[in-house]
Design a protein around this motif. Structure first.
Motif, short mmCIF file in Angstrom:
data_model
loop_
_atom_site.label_atom_id
_atom_site.label_comp_id
_atom_site.label_asym_id
_atom_site.label_seq_id
_atom_site.Cartn_x
_atom_site.Cartn_y
_atom_site.Cartn_z
N VAL A 1 -5.06 -2.07 5.37
CA VAL A 1 -3.92 -1.16 5.37
C VAL A 1 -3.11 -1.20 4.08
N GLY A 2 -3.51 -2.07 3.15
CA GLY A 2 -2.77 -2.08 1.88
C GLY A 2 -3.42 -2.96 0.85
N ILE A 3 -3.12 -2.67 -0.40
CA ILE A 3 -3.60 -3.48 -1.52
C ILE A 3 -2.42 -4.29 -2.04
N VAL A 4 -2.64 -5.57 -2.24
CA VAL A 4 -1.55 -6.46 -2.68
C VAL A 4 -1.39 -6.38 -4.19
N ASP A 5 -0.14 -6.07 -4.63
CA ASP A 5 0.13 -6.18 -6.06
C ASP A 5 0.46 -7.63 -6.40
N ASP A 6 1.25 -8.26 -5.50
CA ASP A 6 1.66 -9.64 -5.78
C ASP A 6 2.17 -10.31 -4.50
N VAL A 7 1.99 -11.62 -4.44
CA VAL A 7 2.56 -12.38 -3.33
C VAL A 7 3.51 -13.40 -3.96
N HIS A 8 4.81 -13.30 -3.65
CA HIS A 8 5.77 -14.28 -4.16
C HIS A 8 6.01 -15.31 -3.07
N LEU A 9 5.51 -16.51 -3.27
CA LEU A 9 5.72 -17.56 -2.28
C LEU A 9 6.81 -18.51 -2.76
N GLU A 10 7.61 -18.97 -1.81
CA GLU A 10 8.64 -19.97 -2.09
C GLU A 10 7.93 -21.22 -2.58
N GLU A 11 8.48 -21.87 -3.59
CA GLU A 11 7.82 -23.11 -4.05
C GLU A 11 8.08 -24.18 -2.99
#
Lengths: 91, 95
Positions: free
Chosen positions: A80-90
């Motif tokens: 259902v979507g293409i990921v541009d970016d995943v921002h994960l909490e450090e």
């Protein structure tokens, strides 16, 4: 929805009615750090832009059937979507 | 619904149209001891932030109802920000 990586595609000319015109992608499910986790699956492509190697997200079960324009296409997973970016909490 | 924690955000410009106007949050599901048990990418409707402990709905028809849709590939929705958890009479700190 879960993260996944497109590994390739599946072509099946002989198939049940209702699956015509649907692009099938081979998807490797990923964990939240985008590492492979679990078995590969075949998902219907609801955004028709995802190519091999791309990071995507997919939905399962009934919602997969809801992802495609036609009502209740008999599929159990859909991109259902293409990921541009995943921002994960450090952590 | 499940209790979870917002671990991050997913940025996506190419997606099915219903997801266009919604922020996508990557949430860890947590057991009662705060140990992560799987994750999901959920639609945010309460402006939860990264690090928040949240209530996550993971069922399609309720999700569609919340988003005011008859149809749509949506299932996981962040529906609340948890202020307090009381387990066995003990108040759990929300860090």
């Amino acid at each position: 929805m879960q993260l996944g990586r497109v590994l390739g595609s599946v072509v099946a000319t002989e198939k049940t009615p209702g699956l015509e015109g649907i692009r099938f992608l081979i998807v490797q499910p990923l964990d939240k750090q985008s590492r492979a986790k679990g078995e590969t699956l075949v998902a219907a492509d609801a955004v028709s832009m995802a190519g091999p190697g791309e990071l995507i997200y997919f939905v399962a079960s009934r919602e997969a059937a809801e992802a495609l324009p036609d009502r209740f296409v008999p599929v159990d997973h859909a991109v259902v979507g293409i990921v541009d970016d995943v921002h994960l909490e450090e952590e | 619904m499940k209790v979870g924690r917002v671990a991050g955000t997913v940025i996506s410009t190419i997606n099915i149209s219903l997801l266009d106007e919604h922020r996508l949050l990557l949430c860890d599901f947590e057991d009662l001891d705060g140990k992560p048990s799987g994750y999901t990418i959920a639609v945010d409707v309460v402006d939860a932030g990264v690090g928040d402990t949240v209530l996550i709905l993971d069922e399609g028809s309720s999700a569609r109802q919340i988003l005011g849709l008859d149809h749509g590939a949506v299932r996981a929705v962040v529906v609340g920000i948890v202020d307090q958890l009381v387990v066995d009479g003990e108040v759990r700190a929300i860090d």
